[in-house]
Write a protein that holds these residues in place. Sequence first.
Motif, PDB file in Angstrom:
ATOM      1  N   LEU A 118      40.206 -22.510 -10.806  1.00  0.00           N
ATOM      2  CA  LEU A 118      41.295 -21.809 -10.127  1.00  0.00           C
ATOM      3  C   LEU A 118      42.118 -22.845  -9.365  1.00  0.00           C
ATOM      4  O   LEU A 118      41.581 -23.556  -8.518  1.00  0.00           O
ATOM      5  CB  LEU A 118      40.746 -20.756  -9.164  1.00  0.00           C
ATOM      6  CG  LEU A 118      39.870 -19.677  -9.784  1.00  0.00           C
ATOM      7  CD1 LEU A 118      39.321 -18.747  -8.704  1.00  0.00           C
ATOM      8  CD2 LEU A 118      40.654 -18.872 -10.816  1.00  0.00           C
ATOM      9  N   VAL A 119      43.388 -22.899  -9.667  1.00  0.00           N
ATOM     10  CA  VAL A 119      44.266 -23.890  -9.049  1.00  0.00           C
ATOM     11  C   VAL A 119      45.287 -23.163  -8.177  1.00  0.00           C
ATOM     12  O   VAL A 119      46.107 -22.394  -8.691  1.00  0.00           O
ATOM     13  CB  VAL A 119      44.979 -24.741 -10.108  1.00  0.00           C
ATOM     14  CG1 VAL A 119      45.888 -25.769  -9.434  1.00  0.00           C
ATOM     15  CG2 VAL A 119      43.953 -25.434 -11.005  1.00  0.00           C
ATOM     16  N   GLU A 120      45.214 -23.430  -6.886  1.00  0.00           N
ATOM     17  CA  GLU A 120      46.086 -22.760  -5.921  1.00  0.00           C
ATOM     18  C   GLU A 120      47.271 -23.630  -5.564  1.00  0.00           C
ATOM     19  O   GLU A 120      47.197 -24.857  -5.598  1.00  0.00           O
ATOM     20  CB  GLU A 120      45.296 -22.448  -4.645  1.00  0.00           C
ATOM     21  CG  GLU A 120      44.100 -21.567  -4.862  1.00  0.00           C
ATOM     22  CD  GLU A 120      42.947 -21.942  -3.974  1.00  0.00           C
ATOM     23  OE1 GLU A 120      42.120 -21.078  -3.675  1.00  0.00           O
ATOM     24  OE2 GLU A 120      42.864 -23.128  -3.588  1.00  0.00           O
ATOM     25  N   SER A 121      48.348 -22.972  -5.182  1.00  0.00           N
ATOM     26  CA  SER A 121      49.525 -23.687  -4.693  1.00  0.00           C
ATOM     27  C   SER A 121      50.323 -22.761  -3.791  1.00  0.00           C
ATOM     28  O   SER A 121      50.126 -21.537  -3.819  1.00  0.00           O
ATOM     29  CB  SER A 121      50.392 -24.176  -5.848  1.00  0.00           C
ATOM     30  OG  SER A 121      50.852 -23.089  -6.627  1.00  0.00           O
ATOM     31  N   GLY A 122      51.204 -23.360  -2.997  1.00  0.00           N
ATOM     32  CA  GLY A 122      52.130 -22.566  -2.191  1.00  0.00           C
ATOM     33  C   GLY A 122      51.859 -22.529  -0.712  1.00  0.00           C
ATOM     34  O   GLY A 122      52.643 -21.949   0.040  1.00  0.00           O
ATOM     35  N   GLY A 123      50.772 -23.121  -0.257  1.00  0.00           N
ATOM     36  CA  GLY A 123      50.503 -23.120   1.169  1.00  0.00           C
ATOM     37  C   GLY A 123      51.446 -24.061   1.904  1.00  0.00           C
ATOM     38  O   GLY A 123      52.232 -24.778   1.294  1.00  0.00           O
ATOM     39  N   GLY A 124      51.348 -24.049   3.221  1.00  0.00           N
ATOM     40  CA  GLY A 124      52.181 -24.950   3.999  1.00  0.00           C
ATOM     41  C   GLY A 124      52.373 -24.480   5.415  1.00  0.00           C
ATOM     42  O   GLY A 124      51.649 -23.599   5.903  1.00  0.00           O
ATOM     43  N   LEU A 125      53.368 -25.075   6.065  1.00  0.00           N
ATOM     44  CA  LEU A 125      53.687 -24.765   7.449  1.00  0.00           C
ATOM     45  C   LEU A 125      54.935 -23.894   7.478  1.00  0.00           C
ATOM     46  O   LEU A 125      55.940 -24.206   6.819  1.00  0.00           O
ATOM     47  CB  LEU A 125      53.939 -26.058   8.222  1.00  0.00           C
ATOM     48  CG  LEU A 125      54.430 -25.937   9.668  1.00  0.00           C
ATOM     49  CD1 LEU A 125      53.385 -25.268  10.544  1.00  0.00           C
ATOM     50  CD2 LEU A 125      54.794 -27.326  10.202  1.00  0.00           C
ATOM     51  N   VAL A 126      54.871 -22.808   8.247  1.00  0.00           N
ATOM     52  CA  VAL A 126      55.996 -21.893   8.333  1.00  0.00           C
ATOM     53  C   VAL A 126      56.083 -21.355   9.750  1.00  0.00           C
ATOM     54  O   VAL A 126      55.060 -21.245  10.438  1.00  0.00           O
ATOM     55  CB  VAL A 126      55.844 -20.750   7.306  1.00  0.00           C
ATOM     56  CG1 VAL A 126      54.634 -19.903   7.616  1.00  0.00           C
ATOM     57  CG2 VAL A 126      57.100 -19.894   7.223  1.00  0.00           C
ATOM     58  N   GLN A 127      57.279 -21.043  10.174  1.00  0.00           N
ATOM     59  CA  GLN A 127      57.450 -20.462  11.497  1.00  0.00           C
ATOM     60  C   GLN A 127      57.073 -18.990  11.487  1.00  0.00           C
ATOM     61  O   GLN A 127      57.150 -18.319  10.444  1.00  0.00           O
ATOM     62  CB  GLN A 127      58.907 -20.611  11.948  1.00  0.00           C
ATOM     63  CG  GLN A 127      59.294 -22.036  12.317  1.00  0.00           C
ATOM     64  CD  GLN A 127      60.651 -22.102  12.989  1.00  0.00           C
ATOM     65  OE1 GLN A 127      61.529 -21.278  12.719  1.00  0.00           O
ATOM     66  NE2 GLN A 127      60.831 -23.085  13.842  1.00  0.00           N
ATOM     67  N   ALA A 128      56.660 -18.504  12.624  1.00  0.00           N
ATOM     68  CA  ALA A 128      56.339 -17.080  12.751  1.00  0.00           C
ATOM     69  C   ALA A 128      57.545 -16.252  12.328  1.00  0.00           C
ATOM     70  O   ALA A 128      58.680 -16.570  12.663  1.00  0.00           O
ATOM     71  CB  ALA A 128      55.954 -16.758  14.188  1.00  0.00           C
ATOM     72  N   GLY A 129      57.240 -15.208  11.553  1.00  0.00           N
ATOM     73  CA  GLY A 129      58.293 -14.366  11.011  1.00  0.00           C
ATOM     74  C   GLY A 129      58.757 -14.793   9.641  1.00  0.00           C
ATOM     75  O   GLY A 129      59.501 -14.053   8.978  1.00  0.00           O
ATOM     76  N   GLY A 130      58.335 -15.964   9.218  1.00  0.00           N
ATOM     77  CA  GLY A 130      58.741 -16.489   7.924  1.00  0.00           C
ATOM     78  C   GLY A 130      57.885 -15.963   6.786  1.00  0.00           C
ATOM     79  O   GLY A 130      57.027 -15.091   6.975  1.00  0.00           O
ATOM     80  N   SER A 131      58.135 -16.520   5.599  1.00  0.00           N
ATOM     81  CA  SER A 131      57.455 -16.058   4.388  1.00  0.00           C
ATOM     82  C   SER A 131      56.914 -17.231   3.582  1.00  0.00           C
ATOM     83  O   SER A 131      57.456 -18.348   3.641  1.00  0.00           O
ATOM     84  CB  SER A 131      58.426 -15.261   3.506  1.00  0.00           C
ATOM     85  OG  SER A 131      58.903 -14.114   4.166  1.00  0.00           O
ATOM     86  N   LEU A 132      55.870 -16.955   2.840  1.00  0.00           N
ATOM     87  CA  LEU A 132      55.306 -17.905   1.877  1.00  0.00           C
ATOM     88  C   LEU A 132      54.806 -17.114   0.675  1.00  0.00           C
ATOM     89  O   LEU A 132      54.465 -15.928   0.797  1.00  0.00           O
ATOM     90  CB  LEU A 132      54.136 -18.693   2.468  1.00  0.00           C
ATOM     91  CG  LEU A 132      54.412 -19.834   3.434  1.00  0.00           C
ATOM     92  CD1 LEU A 132      53.085 -20.368   3.990  1.00  0.00           C
ATOM     93  CD2 LEU A 132      55.186 -20.957   2.761  1.00  0.00           C
TER      94      LEU A 132
END
Length: 116
Positions: A4-18
């Motif tokens: 299983l290969v995951e992607s898309g994580g990161g740092l985001v401000q509150a209220g944002g989206s990922l």
Amino acid sequence: QVQLVESGGGLVQAGGSLRLSCAAAGTMSGIDVMGWYRQAPGKQRELVATITSGGRTNITDSVKGRFTISRDKAKTTVFLRMNSLKDEDTAVYYCHAMDWARVSFWGQGTQVTVSS
């Protein structure tokens, strides 16, 4: 064996989206359930959302209305759309898959950090 290969994580401000993605590859008898779990520092791993091969979803109460889980037509990739992110959503997110033999597989985890 399934990878299983995951992607898309990161740092985001509150209220944002990922959006997280998890692609399954390898020899498999077919995947029934795919889903996402998360583990925050000092806490146990908890279920976030799952989706069966038939499209039935289960989403934990704390993210209902904010997170959406889906799968591609081939049913080998699962997505987690996360909107209106909060500080408490900060965690390592793990992809999970269960095949028809009821064998479980886990991804390596992807960090999601929400800053206020």
